[in-house]
Design a protein around this motif. Structure first.
Motif, mmCIF file in Angstrom:
data_model
loop_
_atom_site.group_PDB
_atom_site.id
_atom_site.type_symbol
_atom_site.label_atom_id
_atom_site.label_comp_id
_atom_site.label_asym_id
_atom_site.label_seq_id
_atom_site.Cartn_x
_atom_site.Cartn_y
_atom_site.Cartn_z
ATOM 1 N N UNK A 76 0.826 -1.208 0.000
ATOM 2 C CA UNK A 76 0.000 0.000 0.000
ATOM 3 C C UNK A 76 0.861 1.260 0.000
ATOM 4 N N UNK A 77 1.910 1.242 0.805
ATOM 5 C CA UNK A 77 2.809 2.404 0.884
ATOM 6 C C UNK A 77 3.448 2.689 -0.473
ATOM 7 N N UNK A 78 3.924 1.615 -1.126
ATOM 8 C CA UNK A 78 4.571 1.766 -2.431
ATOM 9 C C UNK A 78 3.568 2.214 -3.492
ATOM 10 N N UNK A 79 2.379 1.654 -3.458
ATOM 11 C CA UNK A 79 1.372 2.012 -4.449
ATOM 12 C C UNK A 79 0.943 3.475 -4.312
ATOM 13 N N UNK A 80 0.804 3.946 -3.085
ATOM 14 C CA UNK A 80 0.390 5.336 -2.868
ATOM 15 C C UNK A 80 1.416 6.322 -3.405
ATOM 16 N N UNK A 81 2.682 5.919 -3.425
ATOM 17 C CA UNK A 81 3.738 6.793 -3.948
ATOM 18 C C UNK A 81 3.593 7.039 -5.447
ATOM 19 N N UNK A 138 -6.067 6.616 -12.181
ATOM 20 C CA UNK A 138 -5.572 5.304 -11.753
ATOM 21 C C UNK A 138 -6.727 4.476 -11.211
ATOM 22 N N UNK A 139 -6.727 3.191 -11.549
ATOM 23 C CA UNK A 139 -7.603 2.221 -10.893
ATOM 24 C C UNK A 139 -6.733 1.261 -10.103
ATOM 25 N N UNK A 140 -6.969 1.179 -8.806
ATOM 26 C CA UNK A 140 -6.277 0.212 -7.947
ATOM 27 C C UNK A 140 -7.206 -0.976 -7.735
ATOM 28 N N UNK A 141 -6.751 -2.158 -8.152
ATOM 29 C CA UNK A 141 -7.571 -3.356 -8.052
ATOM 30 C C UNK A 141 -6.948 -4.372 -7.110
ATOM 31 N N UNK A 142 -7.790 -4.991 -6.267
ATOM 32 C CA UNK A 142 -7.371 -6.130 -5.475
ATOM 33 C C UNK A 142 -7.769 -7.415 -6.178
ATOM 34 N N UNK A 143 -7.389 -8.555 -5.606
ATOM 35 C CA UNK A 143 -7.693 -9.835 -6.232
ATOM 36 C C UNK A 143 -7.592 -10.971 -5.220
ATOM 37 N N UNK A 144 -8.343 -12.039 -5.455
ATOM 38 C CA UNK A 144 -8.209 -13.256 -4.659
ATOM 39 C C UNK A 144 -7.032 -14.096 -5.141
ATOM 40 N N UNK A 190 -8.684 -5.827 1.326
ATOM 41 C CA UNK A 190 -7.877 -5.503 2.500
ATOM 42 C C UNK A 190 -6.608 -4.730 2.136
ATOM 43 N N UNK A 191 -5.955 -5.091 1.027
ATOM 44 C CA UNK A 191 -4.779 -4.326 0.606
ATOM 45 C C UNK A 191 -5.190 -2.950 0.124
ATOM 46 N N UNK A 192 -6.282 -2.874 -0.625
ATOM 47 C CA UNK A 192 -6.790 -1.568 -1.046
ATOM 48 C C UNK A 192 -7.304 -0.768 0.150
#
Length: 275
Positions: A90-95, A176-182, A109-111
């Motif tokens: 999450x920290x890296x993605x927000x950058x 940007x679209x941030x997507x999570x996944x199973x 949960x990661x998103x």
């Protein structure tokens, strides 16, 4: 499993874990494996994650059970699973997000952890279907404009979905679209528990200039899920190094994937989790 198993290779450990599962209660716990083999908890988790990728066991809260049928965990249970990895991702993605951007944020949960970092970036517009993210973002002091996608609530993962949510996504074109996944697989793409969730992920990706998949290493190369959406071309994948190079190599080789790998050891030593 006693002290005689402390000098074993990774392959030997995995074989012994399967033996214990078949001959015992059918379940194991990470802390017990760590003590039995004289390895770190992180190493024991990697052993279990490899058995998951081989479709031999199913991960549970704190351990694993025999077989590859996945019982769905609640959002709260998943939030504490691989928490350090999710925070690092999450920290890296927000950058990667510039102030003033428009962001589509998937439920998960990661998103959800990512929302804690997005709440610190001034001037964002964030559209999300995750109740956990909404609860974080409404407390932001950085003039973040928050839009709930609406729709039907899926209680287990606290996600909004359906025609109402899709209608809102169709009305925007995000940065940007941030997507999570199973599950995350180079060939199959990303996955969800339901067709509705997958449909919304696909739509989010189609309505963004850039798609970033955030997934901890336990998701890599797992294919137990039923509903899949192909990875867009190109797309970014942000994950951690917990699964090792063997699991990461297919993503490094994929022409349509820009892979970012967070080093957990360095992150855990230097930075606290966002709260």
């Amino acid at each position: 499993m006693m002290a005689e198993y402390r000098r074993t290779t990774a392959a030997d450990r995995r074989a012994l874990i399967l033996e214990k599962l078949r001959e015992g209660t059918g379940s194991v716990h990470v802390e017990d494996l760590s003590r039995a083999f004289g390895v770190s908890v992180a190493t024991a988790r990697r052993d279990l994650d490899r058995l998951v990728r081989d479709s031999l066991v199913t991960r549970t809260y704190g351990g694993a059970v025999l077989g590859n049928v996945r019982a769905e965990q609640t959002l709260r249970e998943r939030e504490v699973s691989n928490a350090a990895a999710k925070d690092s991702i999450a920290r890296r993605a927000a950058a990667l997000v510039e102030p003033g951007s428009t962001v589509l944020l998937d439920a998960g949960t990661t998103t959800g952890q990512l929302s804690r970092y997005l709440s610190r970036i001034p001037g964002l517009t964030v559209l999300t279907n995750g109740l956990n993210a909404l609860n974080v973002l409404v407390e932001s002091d950085e003039d973040v404009h928050v839009i709930a996608l609406g729709g039907s609530l899926r209680r287990t993962n606290q996600a909004l979905m359906g025609p109402a949510a899709e209608a809102v996504v169709r009305s925007v074109y995000a940065d940007i679209a941030f997507l999570g996944t199973d599950c995350l697989d180079v060939e199959r793409g990303i996955s969800s528990r339901t067709l509705e969730q997958n449909s919304l992920k696909q739509l989010m990706s189609a309505h963004a200039r850039r798609t970033i998949v955030v997934a901890d290493s336990s998701k890599l190369n797992t294919t137990w899920s039923t509903y899949w959406t192909a990875l867009p071309s190109p797309c970014d994948v942000v994950t951690d190094d917990g699964a090792g190079e063997e699991a990461l190599s297919p993503f490094r080789a994929a022409e349509n994937v820009d892979l970012t790998v967070c080093e957990l050891a360095a992150t855990q030593e230097n930075e606290p989790l966002a709260g």
